[in-house]
Design an enzyme around this catalytic site. Structure first.
Site, short mmCIF file in Angstrom:
data_model
loop_
_atom_site.label_atom_id
_atom_site.label_comp_id
_atom_site.label_asym_id
_atom_site.label_seq_id
_atom_site.Cartn_x
_atom_site.Cartn_y
_atom_site.Cartn_z
N GLY A 129 0.81 -1.22 0.00
CA GLY A 129 0.00 0.00 0.00
C GLY A 129 0.84 1.26 0.00
N ASN A 152 -7.81 3.92 8.92
CA ASN A 152 -7.28 2.67 9.48
C ASN A 152 -7.29 2.63 11.00
OD1 ASN A 152 -5.28 4.72 8.66
ND2 ASN A 152 -3.83 3.46 9.77
N GLN A 192 -7.53 -0.12 3.44
CA GLN A 192 -8.31 -0.81 4.48
C GLN A 192 -9.63 -1.39 3.96
OE1 GLN A 192 -7.64 -1.77 7.55
NE2 GLN A 192 -5.63 -0.81 7.68
N HIS A 206 -1.77 -8.09 2.22
CA HIS A 206 -1.75 -8.60 3.61
C HIS A 206 -2.91 -8.08 4.45
CE1 HIS A 206 0.14 -5.03 5.81
NE2 HIS A 206 0.22 -4.65 4.56
N THR A 259 12.36 -7.48 -11.01
CA THR A 259 11.73 -8.78 -11.26
C THR A 259 10.49 -8.93 -10.39
OG1 THR A 259 13.89 -9.69 -11.78
CG2 THR A 259 12.16 -11.28 -11.22
N CYS A 304 2.23 1.10 12.74
CA CYS A 304 3.53 1.66 13.13
C CYS A 304 3.56 1.85 14.64
CB CYS A 304 3.79 3.00 12.46
SG CYS A 304 2.75 3.34 11.07
C1 LIG Z 1 -4.86 3.16 5.18
C2 LIG Z 1 -3.52 2.55 4.92
N1 LIG Z 1 -2.78 3.01 3.91
C3 LIG Z 1 -1.58 2.50 3.63
C4 LIG Z 1 -1.05 1.47 4.38
C5 LIG Z 1 0.30 0.93 4.04
O1 LIG Z 1 0.21 -0.36 3.49
P1 LIG Z 1 1.49 -1.33 3.46
O2 LIG Z 1 1.76 -1.72 4.87
O3 LIG Z 1 1.06 -2.50 2.62
O4 LIG Z 1 2.60 -0.58 2.86
C6 LIG Z 1 -1.78 0.96 5.46
C7 LIG Z 1 -1.22 -0.09 6.32
O5 LIG Z 1 -1.37 -0.07 7.52
C8 LIG Z 1 -3.06 1.52 5.73
O6 LIG Z 1 -3.81 1.08 6.75
#
Ligand SMILES: Cc1ncc(COP(=O)(O)O)c(C=O)c1O
Length: 380
Positions: free
Chosen positions: A70, A151, A179, A201, A237, A328
């Site tokens: 993401g 999120n 999300q 994921h 790749t 995080c």
């Molecule tokens: C709203 C949102 N955007 C972006 C991301 C980032 O995704 P990734 O961990 O696959 O880089 C997250 C992951 O927590 C998310 O919740």
């Protein structure tokens, strides 16, 4: 008992996905760029996966670019649209994921754009009139980057309405759909959003793979320089078995979406009712109403207490994994930019519980029981 209620951070891999990936991991090891049989076999898997994702989103394969997840997809949408269209203005909100905020702020620090933030209410809803004013007030084209579901607090934005406003001003619209991808049926034909993103994921696929959907009316440049992969936009790749796993996970998510939504919603309701019954003074961050809230996420606002700082830790020692913010901040008590952004009461501890298809009612009951114990003052 061990309980994993941090599914907004990441979800467990679906076994069906793993079974689909396994033979690719072991046998389809050719480089998709090689022209020999081994390479062609791998190429066919990647392109089949692309077609699957495109069909599910009601778009065309040429609009799907695989990424590392993401974050890369969000970064690419913002950086590439600013560069390709020489944009000078980004409109976003203070409660976007850092993948959007940091990218926008860096472009601003480099002097390339001005970033404007749409006003929010205390549940995280955007003020659409203010968005309209910001679009109207800029002399030129803007990039609007507004997430579908937050999120941390789960509040949903009406991205259809945002897309409509963007159309009126010929603005470019990116939505961080990380999300909701795999949890809502995104139909790109009926949503005028130029950039959409997904991360496998978050819907029981493998980690380290995602995608960016770029509407065919919009162009982007090369975003990872190297070989000619991803139609010359992203060198490197391809992560073949990750891409295959992503497509399988999305297919399963769409196939079972209604059942999963109903089931997960029932768990969330059970948690809400149990908390209201058993924790005096409990409240919720974000809008928790059906249709206004992501059904996988519940952000609980615990009443002020001296032990609040220890809440996550105490849950953890009772075998319960939850989160104090985004991934995080999982397990940490770092201040949440989202809770700050909606001006949540700093004396109350916000904990995000997030559910998935594997979560169980007895786990909800266990978490409620432990929360009651943890919140109870110790008498000597
Ligand atoms: C709203 C949102 N955007 C972006 C991301 C980032 O995704 P990734 O961990 O696959 O880089 C997250 C992951 O927590 C998310 O919740």
């Amino acid at each position: 008992m061990k309980v994993y209620f941090d599914n907004a951070a990441t979800t467990p891999l679906d076994e069906e996905v793993f079974e689909t990936m396994k033979p690719i991991m072991l046998q389809t090891f050719g480089n998709p760029s090689s022209t020999h049989a081994h390479g062609r076999e791998a190429r066919a898997k990647v392109e089949y996966a692309r077609r699957t994702v495109a069909e599910l989103l009601n778009t065309t394969p040429s609009e799907i670019f695989f990424t590392s997840g993401g974050t890369e997809a969000d970064n690419t949408a913002i950086n590439c649209s600013v560069e390709s269209y020489d944009l000078k203005h980004i409109i976003t909100t203070e409660i976007e994921h850092k993948a959007v905020l940091e990218t926008s702020r860096r472009l601003e620090a480099m002097g390339k754009v001005k970033v404007s933030y749409v006003e929010l209410d205390h549940e995280g809803h955007m003020n659409m009139d203010h968005l309209n004013q910001l679009l109207h007030g800029h002399n030129g084209r803007s990039l609007v980057s507004i997430m579908h579901a937050n999120n941390e607090i789960g509040t949903l934005n009406d991205i259809g309405a945002v897309a409509g406003l963007c159309e009126n001003y010929d603005a470019i619209f990116h939505s961080d759909t990380v999300q909701t991808m795999g949890h809502f049926a995104h139909d790109t034909k009926n949503l005028n959003c130029h950039f959409l993103v997904g991360a496998a994921h978050k819907f029981h696929g493998p980690k380290g793979v995602g995608f960016l959907r770029v509407c065919k009316t919009k162009k982007i440049g090369r975003f990872v320089l190297g070989g000619g992969q991803e139609r010359n936009h992203r060198g490197g790749t391809e992560y073949v078995y990750g891409i295959v796993g992503l497509a399988k996970a999305l297919e399963i998510a769409y196939r079972d979406m209604h059942d999963h939504e109903r089931y997960i919603r029932s768990l969330k309701d059970r948690m809400i009712d149990g908390l209201k019954d058993r924790i005096p003074g409990v409240a919720f961050n974000g809008d928790i109403r059906d249709g206004h809230s992501l059904y996988t996420v519940l952000n609980v606002s615990f009443p002020p207490s001296e032990d609040n700082d220890m809440l996550l830790f105490n849950l953890d020692i009772n075998g319960i994994s939850a989160s104090g913010g985004s991934a995080c901040n999982s397990g940490a008590v770092a201040g949440s930019h989202v809770l700050n952004g909606i001006k949540a009461d700093i004396n109350r501890q916000g904990i995000r519980f997030s559910f998935c298809k594997y979560s169980k009612p007895e786990e909800v009951d266990y978490v409620l029981e432990k929360l009651v114990e943890i919140m109870q003052p110790v008498t000597v």
